[in-house]
Design a protein around this motif. Sequence first.
Motif, PDB file in Angstrom:
ATOM      1  N   SER A   1       0.187   9.596 -13.408  1.00 15.29           N
ATOM      2  CA  SER A   1      -0.341   8.718 -12.358  1.00 15.29           C
ATOM      3  C   SER A   1       0.142   9.120 -10.972  1.00 15.29           C
ATOM      4  CB  SER A   1       0.091   7.280 -12.608  1.00 15.29           C
ATOM      5  OG  SER A   1      -0.292   6.904 -13.885  1.00 15.29           O
ATOM      6  N   ALA A   2       1.278   9.794 -10.911  1.00 14.54           N
ATOM      7  CA  ALA A   2       1.809  10.249  -9.619  1.00 14.54           C
ATOM      8  C   ALA A   2       2.621  11.498  -9.913  1.00 14.54           C
ATOM      9  CB  ALA A   2       2.704   9.169  -9.010  1.00 14.54           C
TER      10      ALA A   2
ATOM     11  N   SER B   1      -0.410   1.113 -10.116  1.00 12.20           N
ATOM     12  CA  SER B   1      -0.519   1.131  -8.647  1.00 12.20           C
ATOM     13  C   SER B   1      -1.371   2.301  -8.171  1.00 12.20           C
ATOM     14  CB  SER B   1       0.870   1.242  -8.009  1.00 12.20           C
ATOM     15  OG  SER B   1       1.707   0.231  -8.466  1.00 12.20           O
ATOM     16  N   PRO B   2      -2.655   2.047  -7.910  1.00  6.53           N
ATOM     17  CA  PRO B   2      -3.542   3.140  -7.499  1.00  6.53           C
ATOM     18  C   PRO B   2      -3.084   3.826  -6.213  1.00  6.53           C
ATOM     19  CG  PRO B   2      -4.778   1.108  -7.899  1.00  6.53           C
ATOM     20  CD  PRO B   2      -3.340   0.762  -8.024  1.00  6.53           C
ATOM     21  N   SER B   3      -2.401   3.109  -5.305  1.00  6.13           N
ATOM     22  CA  SER B   3      -2.017   3.729  -4.025  1.00  6.13           C
ATOM     23  C   SER B   3      -0.897   4.763  -4.182  1.00  6.13           C
ATOM     24  CB  SER B   3      -1.558   2.655  -3.024  1.00  6.13           C
ATOM     25  OG  SER B   3      -0.354   2.056  -3.463  1.00  6.13           O
ATOM     26  N   LEU B   4      -0.103   4.610  -5.237  1.00  5.04           N
ATOM     27  CA  LEU B   4       1.110   5.431  -5.360  1.00  5.04           C
ATOM     28  C   LEU B   4       0.794   6.847  -5.817  1.00  5.04           C
ATOM     29  CD1 LEU B   4       3.984   4.318  -4.917  1.00  5.04           C
ATOM     30  CD2 LEU B   4       4.229   4.284  -7.387  1.00  5.04           C
TER      31      LEU B   4
ATOM     32  N   GLY C   1       0.801  -1.231   0.000  1.00  7.96           N
ATOM     33  CA  GLY C   1       0.000   0.000   0.000  1.00  7.96           C
ATOM     34  C   GLY C   1       0.828   1.274   0.000  1.00  7.96           C
ATOM     35  N   ALA C   2       2.093   1.189  -0.455  1.00 10.99           N
ATOM     36  CA  ALA C   2       2.958   2.380  -0.413  1.00 10.99           C
ATOM     37  C   ALA C   2       2.362   3.522  -1.241  1.00 10.99           C
ATOM     38  CB  ALA C   2       4.346   2.024  -0.927  1.00 10.99           C
ATOM     39  N   ARG C   3       2.424   4.756  -0.663  1.00  7.94           N
ATOM     40  CA  ARG C   3       1.969   5.954  -1.385  1.00  7.94           C
ATOM     41  C   ARG C   3       3.145   6.648  -2.037  1.00  7.94           C
ATOM     42  NH1 ARG C   3       0.468  10.338   1.292  1.00  7.94           N
ATOM     43  NH2 ARG C   3       1.626   9.693   3.131  1.00  7.94           N
ATOM     44  N   ILE C   4       4.329   6.392  -1.447  1.00  7.92           N
ATOM     45  CA  ILE C   4       5.523   7.107  -1.892  1.00  7.92           C
ATOM     46  C   ILE C   4       6.548   6.116  -2.417  1.00  7.92           C
ATOM     47  CG2 ILE C   4       7.465   8.515  -1.060  1.00  7.92           C
ATOM     48  CD1 ILE C   4       5.480   9.780   0.887  1.00  7.92           C
ATOM     49  N   LEU C   5       7.145   6.479  -3.564  1.00  5.22           N
ATOM     50  CA  LEU C   5       8.198   5.640  -4.132  1.00  5.22           C
ATOM     51  C   LEU C   5       9.441   6.503  -4.294  1.00  5.22           C
ATOM     52  CD1 LEU C   5       9.176   3.032  -5.626  1.00  5.22           C
ATOM     53  CD2 LEU C   5       8.340   4.079  -7.729  1.00  5.22           C
ATOM     54  N   VAL C   6      10.527   6.094  -3.646  1.00  8.86           N
ATOM     55  CA  VAL C   6      11.817   6.760  -3.847  1.00  8.86           C
ATOM     56  C   VAL C   6      12.470   6.027  -5.010  1.00  8.86           C
ATOM     57  CG1 VAL C   6      14.070   7.248  -2.831  1.00  8.86           C
ATOM     58  CG2 VAL C   6      12.004   7.335  -1.400  1.00  8.86           C
ATOM     59  N   ALA C   7      12.737   6.738  -6.130  1.00  2.00           N
ATOM     60  CA  ALA C   7      13.212   6.037  -7.325  1.00  2.00           C
ATOM     61  C   ALA C   7      14.459   6.689  -7.892  1.00  2.00           C
ATOM     62  CB  ALA C   7      12.108   6.022  -8.386  1.00  2.00           C
ATOM     63  N   SER C   8      15.373   5.841  -8.349  1.00  2.00           N
ATOM     64  CA  SER C   8      16.588   6.322  -8.998  1.00  2.00           C
ATOM     65  C   SER C   8      16.221   6.951 -10.342  1.00  2.00           C
ATOM     66  CB  SER C   8      17.513   5.129  -9.195  1.00  2.00           C
ATOM     67  OG  SER C   8      18.644   5.515  -9.920  1.00  2.00           O
TER      68      SER C   8
END
Length: 528
Positions: free
Chosen positions: A153-154, A133-136, A112-119
Amino acid sequence: MKDGAMQPFGLTLEKFLDHAAKWHPNTEIVTATDGGKVARIGYADLHARAHRVSAVLAGLGVAFGEHVATLAWNTQAHMEAWYGTMGMGAVCHTLNPRLTAEQLAEMIAQSGARILVASADLLSLAAEIAELSPSLCHVLVIDGSKDGWRSDSADAAELETLITATHVKADWGQFDENAPCGLCFTSGTTGAPKGVTYTHRSSYLHTLRLLQADVIGLTSADVVLPVVPMFHANAWGLPFAAPAAGSRLVLPGRQADGESLAQLIMREGVTVAVGVPTVWVGLADYLDRTGGEVPSLKRIIVGGAAMPPALMERIERRLGAMVQTSWGMTELSPSGTFAPPADPDRAPHRSGRPAVGVDLLITDADGKPVPNQRGDEGHLRVRGAAVIERYFGHDKPATDQNGWFDTGDLARIDHEGNLTITGRSKDLIKSGGEWINPAEIEAVIGAIPEVSFAAVIGRSDEKWGERPVLLVEMREAEGMTDEALLGALNGHVASWWVPDEVVRLNEMPLAATGKVDKIRLRLEYGGN
Ligand code: ADP
């Protein structure tokens, strides 16, 4: 008379970085960036920046116990995101960028992560995940710019910009040590990945175990290179163990090729390097090609898969570094057993003893302890302070009624207590109603110097049910015939174990964590 008391010192992970910041403030974390350059920061500065990451996350409404996902390589920024997340009591859900967007979205649907730390170099994958991913809702870009972000989407922001704009001091560690700190899915070499939740207490105790002299035994004089990714069972705990010991940490970024690793080891004076066996092939090849030397390197720690004997011999001879073997799995945080560094009898198949905090049991297929715990082969169960009790999202425990977890591995413990993994129960091949253990065939073929990689899988067979097939990647295309390869098995395995066919591959397919991808081999060559 009232009893005295000792301080209630919660075993929470931010204490490792607090410790390093205070007692090893200038000891460096070095990160490889593009073009052979590196970035450097001391533990004190990293500690301050990680606190600001917590403030950024708090500003985005991240609550205690919430999952924050990461899709990134071994870098300083990823480490800051880890401590920023875990320090405030949120849970770091590491994602493996070598899996597909669908697989990763399925994992995010669970956490259920809302936040994604991405390279920054993974933004197209991050966008695909976000679509599924609807939660993100927020992507925090690290290690580069957000220019590559093309998705509605985010929203995307550069974490660096947010850190710079933050002046709030976040509080760390005001929670119970049994709180979850991390979520990591197993690499899925034999089946669907399952989520493993680590707690602060379990990872803290695991770190203390790693720091024992017969295990990884880091010191403040060590320079440690975790090639094993932070998304593969927390880089085997090194981002906790290095600050705890005050060791210098060298993070390779996304480059795990032989040349990049050799340059880093030479320039930074790496003393201990850690990773699955396959990554050291590239390093040895590069040094052979260029005639380079890595004199600072004292130890290479391997685990996660069987160590091919020819590779171990080659590394020790060519690199002049001692190979320390180990056995573990995601469900064990991940270390289970380690061969002591000074073991005069070290051998590729020996994975050593468990250190205090883990215990081993050999059982039959039904989980009944075998009477002879020394010498007899059986199914391996474990229990301990950093061993799984229940998979993420499951109701039922992963342990039996006595608290033992079935590893799915087959093993033998010798009279000195050393563990040898003899196979995986799921890999066994059933031929004519009898079991063939591919690991034993692989060990013999893997000992042939001309062989880079060997894998044995079962192929469906009308008469026998299954028959073994040998897949090999040779170091040089010319050389041994199929007959000579299979001939090496004479006297080592029963004649009906000898594979029916040899398939030569230009490149052995490797799964997401660098192990031979048996699922793919079975699909392509298993005839199912
Ligand atoms: P996966 O089970 O999906 O491969 P892990 O990365 O957690 O995920 O891998 C754990 C497995 O790796 C163990 O169960 C074992 O089969 C294998 N393994 C780990 N260390 C060794 C070793 N020293 N020798 C042989 N196999 C090993």
